[in-house]
Design an enzyme around this catalytic site. Sequence first.
Site, PDB file in Angstrom:
ATOM      1  N   ARG A   1       0.866  -1.179   0.000  1.00  0.00           N
ATOM      2  CA  ARG A   1       0.000   0.000   0.000  1.00  0.00           C
ATOM      3  C   ARG A   1       0.903   1.230   0.000  1.00  0.00           C
ATOM      4  NH1 ARG A   1      -3.332  -3.017  -1.417  1.00  0.00           N
ATOM      5  NH2 ARG A   1      -5.341  -3.502  -0.479  1.00  0.00           N
TER       6      ARG A   1
ATOM      7  N   GLU B   1      -4.479   6.964  -5.354  1.00  0.00           N
ATOM      8  CA  GLU B   1      -4.659   6.223  -6.598  1.00  0.00           C
ATOM      9  C   GLU B   1      -6.015   6.577  -7.196  1.00  0.00           C
ATOM     10  OE1 GLU B   1      -4.019   2.042  -5.867  1.00  0.00           O
ATOM     11  OE2 GLU B   1      -2.107   2.397  -4.891  1.00  0.00           O
TER      12      GLU B   1
ATOM     13  N   HIS C   1      -1.066  -0.285  -9.907  1.00  0.00           N
ATOM     14  CA  HIS C   1      -1.630  -1.243  -8.944  1.00  0.00           C
ATOM     15  C   HIS C   1      -2.060  -2.534  -9.662  1.00  0.00           C
ATOM     16  CE1 HIS C   1      -3.722  -1.508  -4.779  1.00  0.00           C
ATOM     17  NE2 HIS C   1      -3.425  -2.712  -5.231  1.00  0.00           N
TER      18      HIS C   1
END
Length: 319
Positions: free
Chosen positions: A224, A253, A272
Amino acid sequence: MVFLSTALVPPDLVEGLATRYPLARVTGAAAEITPDGAAAGVRGWLTDPTQPVTPDILDRLPDLAVISQFGVGYDNVDVAAATERGVLVCNTPAVLDQAVSELTIGMILALGRGIVGFDRFVRHGRWPVQAPELVHDVHGAVLGILGMGRIGRRVARLAQALGMTVIHHRGSAEGATRVERDALFRQADFISIHAPLTPETRGSVGARELALMKPSAYLVNTSRGAVVDERALVAALRDGRIAGAALDVMEREPLPAEHELCRLDNVVLLPHVGSATVQTRRAMGELAVRNLVAVLEDRRPETVVNAELLARLDDQGRT
Ligand code: 8YV
């Protein structure tokens, strides 16, 4: 009724679910999801780590029995609030370990062997590569792993197969050496983060830790973004205090295109995609749906975050 607030579950799995339960596709924050206040009759919620699950929204779903998360990380879910309200929280561990580990090794190789940098090189008509542009071997390099859980251990195994020396500071992993946390930052040529985002890990790789790293060392993050103090990282990268970073996750994000990270040449940026393979996303989808349906049918889900609630429900007669 089941809420669906993720677009990532393979469509045929969603269609299969819709044949058994009325599905409502929802996006956005609590007020948008239940604009009229409480949404009675919603028993299941299939979601992903981008959707905040707050006490406020849980209060609007009085009949909710299960939050089934499409993902292993669940820092978006207020688990204590869910437990208090008798809502099981499920996630998708294990099925994505190999995909995330493969990507991590790819990021290590991309940085260490200059794969992304050399691609830019060729596109700018540059050739051949010679000193000082030569890179360093990855075999023989030291990999420091932060977070020696399932994924960390898998990364350790793959890295060892490449001839890397693996160090870590918590837990255990075959063939890896345990060192003090500061020593890990000082000794590693690559540091890879595999810790969940918790109040303890938030910002835990900050200016102090980055200052301990060798100027030739690289940081890799597939966990993360907020585990790293991004401002401190940008400063370290900009000033050449570390050699580079590869990030699959960021504090915010999607990463805005105007973000300073996008202007740095010593960074490899990914959107991601640790689990983003056809096979892994299907396995995650299948597990997330199985977990959801199990609870709706009063059976035991396979992978539960708030196991204490499951035990309580078991005591009350759940099979
Ligand atoms: C996401 C992830 O789940 O599993 C996790 O915790 O971060 C990823 O696998 C995936 O991007 C869907 O949101």
